[in-house]
Design an enzyme around this catalytic site. Structure first.
Site, PDB file in Angstrom:
ATOM      1  N   ASN A  58      18.788  16.859 -20.573  1.00  0.00           N
ATOM      2  CA  ASN A  58      19.209  15.699 -21.375  1.00  0.00           C
ATOM      3  C   ASN A  58      20.420  16.015 -22.247  1.00  0.00           C
ATOM      4  O   ASN A  58      21.245  15.148 -22.523  1.00  0.00           O
ATOM      5  CB  ASN A  58      18.049  15.195 -22.230  1.00  0.00           C
ATOM      6  CG  ASN A  58      17.060  14.378 -21.399  1.00  0.00           C
ATOM      7  OD1 ASN A  58      17.374  13.968 -20.286  1.00  0.00           O
ATOM      8  ND2 ASN A  58      15.865  14.167 -21.916  1.00  0.00           N
ATOM      9  N   SER A  88      10.959  14.978 -25.047  1.00  0.00           N
ATOM     10  CA  SER A  88      12.160  15.142 -24.211  1.00  0.00           C
ATOM     11  C   SER A  88      13.325  15.682 -25.023  1.00  0.00           C
ATOM     12  O   SER A  88      14.382  15.973 -24.470  1.00  0.00           O
ATOM     13  CB  SER A  88      12.538  13.806 -23.580  1.00  0.00           C
ATOM     14  OG  SER A  88      12.805  12.866 -24.589  1.00  0.00           O
ATOM     15  N   GLU A 108      10.685  21.144 -17.361  1.00  0.00           N
ATOM     16  CA  GLU A 108      11.352  22.063 -18.292  1.00  0.00           C
ATOM     17  C   GLU A 108      10.275  22.719 -19.146  1.00  0.00           C
ATOM     18  O   GLU A 108       9.515  22.024 -19.842  1.00  0.00           O
ATOM     19  CB  GLU A 108      12.345  21.303 -19.186  1.00  0.00           C
ATOM     20  CG  GLU A 108      13.645  20.939 -18.490  1.00  0.00           C
ATOM     21  CD  GLU A 108      14.630  20.221 -19.416  1.00  0.00           C
ATOM     22  OE1 GLU A 108      14.181  19.375 -20.201  1.00  0.00           O
ATOM     23  OE2 GLU A 108      15.843  20.500 -19.354  1.00  0.00           O
ATOM     24  N   HIS A 118       8.176  19.628 -20.572  1.00  0.00           N
ATOM     25  CA  HIS A 118       8.910  18.366 -20.459  1.00  0.00           C
ATOM     26  C   HIS A 118       8.920  17.912 -19.014  1.00  0.00           C
ATOM     27  O   HIS A 118       9.657  18.468 -18.192  1.00  0.00           O
ATOM     28  CB  HIS A 118      10.340  18.543 -20.996  1.00  0.00           C
ATOM     29  CG  HIS A 118      11.170  17.299 -20.851  1.00  0.00           C
ATOM     30  ND1 HIS A 118      12.511  17.322 -20.569  1.00  0.00           N
ATOM     31  CD2 HIS A 118      10.833  15.986 -20.918  1.00  0.00           C
ATOM     32  CE1 HIS A 118      12.967  16.082 -20.481  1.00  0.00           C
ATOM     33  NE2 HIS A 118      11.962  15.258 -20.692  1.00  0.00           N
TER      34      HIS A 118
END
Ligand code: T1G
Length: 691
Positions: A477, A406, A439, A427
């Protein structure tokens, strides 16, 4: 373009076939064609009935969304539908595939409706920030009743043919070729001496408690207004004569067409399609993927395996021990049981997956024939490198090696293999078989056909795939980390976690950041802070958040976090131990009051500023890529289109002004993004970069 409506005779029946690929949207040419062909049928001696049918995979998918926001072009859809309904001939809609929005409205303008069993109908306009604008809220209640019409118009859900038949929206459901079914049904109606049956002349249904229904739908919309407005349109179908009801519907439709919510939702619709269609992938063939490996059968790995199995792929799950392997099989079995219960798969499909498609092993050699492998092991670079070194030795030439990390550096992972061109990041978001976002993280040396394979796999798994460059946190993130810090800044400056959650839920988030933290588990952030303090990348000294964890308050999982869950997760009573800890930490920080609007502006300014940096650095290809990431992975309200669409609507110059004012007290965190400054200087929008 050639005439999109073909005209053919079959005895007493004229057949109008709509051919406007890919989904027979009701473009101006189609609308004009229907008017012209209706005239032709009525002028064609001997024609007693008309069948309207769609070529290709759909009857009609609705109004042509590409025309929205442009000056209206005659004939309007309501006029076309009134023209069809007023015909002295019997008009039959022969339906297959989808009949959505204006498509269903055309069918309701016909006198009879026949459909194949796989056909679906719906009024999805609320997903575009609208309501039906061509009689759907006036005719559907007359054939299906008020409750069914409200359900469909406020949720936009697709209704299968058999349910549509039961509610009265479709007259006959029969397997076969739609055109042949339509002709046979029209002929039977003629043979039976059936009369025309204009829906507008049917009696209005009984009313309900409209205000209570309106309030309930408004509350469910979490700030979106179109669904509640649809209730008022259906109410007009009961309380007003048909012609006046049509006008009431049109007024509401035009009112919504001019709202920011419509702009946001249309942006979301087109961006959802554009985000995975990257120009650089045009003409690039993905590698064949039929068998994948998944390493690590924890929640994430089991979710990834479940998504792959549900899409028909063969999966080899690798775990470190037979006990762990069986636990992984159990998690996957539990996920599939959910799919079985929801009717997503049959029992036979479930059994075939568990007995054949899924293999569990503890031996890397079991991965020697996979086309692609995804590791979902512990988020530690040393562990990842061990795994990839083994995969490099074991996997066949051409196999793709993917990491589900991540935030770790996928370039560094690729560098530990002899095949960096075959390494990519995939991801997923937990639970991986439910969350739509993927992702596709692209290191420097990754081959273009490997990128294409990542997107092809995402499409096969029914994901919204977004291309991300390599940085700490990739797109989502990284931006999350920034706006969470902004929330913490506001807490230190005087806003309570509870005011912040309330303000952001009123903005449209399903949950505010502190409620989300309680759900995810406060111990996760605590572990990261302890790691960073040990590495020396974070100042020492326990914060109020650390002290909450030291007291064992990890959130929902321990019954207490920012909220006390003794009364259940829905109650969300503030935990009285929290504010005293916050007040201790606030000592020395200048305090200020925050209105709900102040909170939204501060939080969103941080989100937009970091998003602009992510686009400016090329981590995200376009602003719409950030919008789709936040929509499908972080609960951003869809009716606002995404953070950068929202920014365009509120005005970039005002936002930059806010950011510069915040930078006066915290210049490092609030350094304006160069791209934002450039767009403001040029008087442009983020949307100008989306083409
Ligand atoms: N108008 C224009 N283009 C459309 C379209 C539409 N209505 N629907 C789909 N497309 C394009 C889409 O952009 C894509 O293009 C291609 O078709 C395939 O779509 C007056 C006002 C129909 C279930 O909201 O739900 O009627 O990217 O990849 O997964 O009251 O598309 O390939 O260039 O999604 O098989 C109401 C929206 C309009 C339907 C097919 N109708 N579309 O799904 O294929 S408002 C809708 C969908 C209205 C009236 C009101 C889905 C689909 P490209 P796709 P799919």
């Amino acid at each position: 373009m050639s005439d999109p409506i073909a005209y053919e005779r079959d005895g007493d029946v004229a057949v109008l076939t709509i051919n406007n690929p890919p989904v027979n949207a009701l473009s101006q040419a189609v609308r004009q064609g229907l008017m012209t062909r209706m005239d032709q049928a009525e002028g064609d001696a001997g024609v007693k009935a008309v069948v309207i049918v769609g070529e290709g995979r759909a009857f009609i998918a609705g109004a042509d969304i590409t025309e929205f926001g442009k000056p209206p072009m005659e004939p309007s859809l309501p006029d076309v539908i009134d023209r069809i309904e007023a015909s002295p001939l019997i008009v039959v809609a022969a339906m297959h595939g989808v009949s959505l929005g204006g498509g269903l409205e055309v069918a309701l303008g016909c006198h009879y409706r026949i459909a194949v069993p796989s056909a679906r109908i719906g009024l999805p306009e609320v997903h575009l920030g609208l309501i039906p604008g061509a009689g759907g809220t006036q005719r559907l209640p007359r054939v299906a009743g008020v409750q069914a019409a409200i359900d469909m118009a406020t949720t936009g859900r697709h209704v299968k043919a058999d349910e549509a038949h039961k509610m009265g929206a479709i007259d006959v459901v029969q397997d076969g070729d739609p055109t042949e079914l339509g002709i046979a049904y029209a002929q039977k109606l003629l043979d039976d001496g059936a009369a025309r049956r204009p829906v507008s002349e049917m009696p209005a249904p009984e009313g309900i408690d409209w205000d209570a229904t309106y309030d309930a739908v408004l509350a469910r919309g979490r700030g979106q207004i179109a669904p509640a407005k649809a209730v008022r349109a259906v109410q007009a179908s009961v309380e007003k004569p048909f012609a006046e009801g049509l006008l009431a519907e049109r007024d509401i439709f035009i009112e919504l067409m001019n709202t920011d919510q419509r702009k946001g939702m249309i942006h979301a619709f087109f961006s959802e399609h554009a985000v995975s269609n990257l120009p650089e992938l045009k003409g690039v063939d993905p590698r064949a993927v039929d068998h994948i490996g998944v390493i690590g059968g924890g929640t994430m790995g089991a979710g990834i395996a479940t998504a792959a199995l549900l899409s028909g792929l063969q999966v080899t799950m690798l775990e470190m021990s037979s006990e762990a392997g069986e636990a992984a099989r159990g998690r996957i079995g539990g996920n599939l049981a959910g799919a079985l219960k929801r009717g997503k798969i049959s029992q036979a499909q479930h059994d075939a997956i568990m007995d054949k498609a899924l293999q569990v092993s503890t031996d890397y050699a079991a991965l020697s024939d996979v086309d692609l492998v995804i590791e979902a092991v512990f988020e530690d670079m040393a562990v990842k490198k061990q795994v990839f070194t083994k995969l490099d030795d074991v996997c066949k030439q051409g196999a793709i090696l993917a990491s589900n990390t991540s935030y770790l550096d996928v370039n560094e992972i690729a560098a530990c293999t002899k095949r960096p061109e075959d390494v990519i990041g995939l991801h997923f978001f937990s639970p991986a078989h439910v969350m739509k976002l993927l992702e596709v993280v692209v290191p420097d040396k990754t081959a273009i056909d490997v990128v294409a394979t990542g997107f092809a796999l995402g499409k096969r798994l029914n994901k919204i795939s977004v291309r991300a460059g390599v940085c700490d946190g990739f797109i989502g993130n990284r931006i999350l980390s920034t706006y969470r810090q902004a929330a913490d800044q506001m807490v230190m400056q005087g806003a309570s976690p509870y005011d912040i959650d309330a303000a952001l839920e009123a903005f449209g988030f399903a949950m505010g950041p502190f409620a989300v933290a309680d759900l995810a588990g406060l111990d996760i952030g605590w572990a990261v802070r302890k790691r960073k303090r040990a590495e020396g990348t974070m100042p020492d000294g326990a914060t109020y958040a650390d002290k909450m964890c030291e007291a064992g308050n990890f959130g929902q999982k321990t019954g207490k976090g920012y909220y006390d869950y003794a009364a259940g997760a829905k109650a969300r009573v503030p935990n009285p131990d929290v504010m005293p800890l916050i007040e201790e930490d606030r000592a020395g920080t200048p305090q200020r009051t925050f209105t709900a609007d102040d909170i939204v502006r501060y939080y969103m300014a941080a989100m937009v500023n970091e998003s602009a940096k992510v686009v400016g650095e090329g981590i995200a290809r376009r602003p719409l890529d950030v919008d789709m990431t936040l929509l499908f992975g972080y609960g951003f309200p869809r009716y606002r289109g995404g953070p950068l669409k929202w920014a365009d609507i509120v005005g970039l110059d005002d936002l930059l002004g806010d950011i510069k004012s915040y930078a006066e007290t915290n210049p490092e965190f609030w350094a304006p993004a160069p791209l934002l400054e450039q767009l403001v200087a040029e008087g442009k929008t983020f949307d100008s970069l989306n083409s």
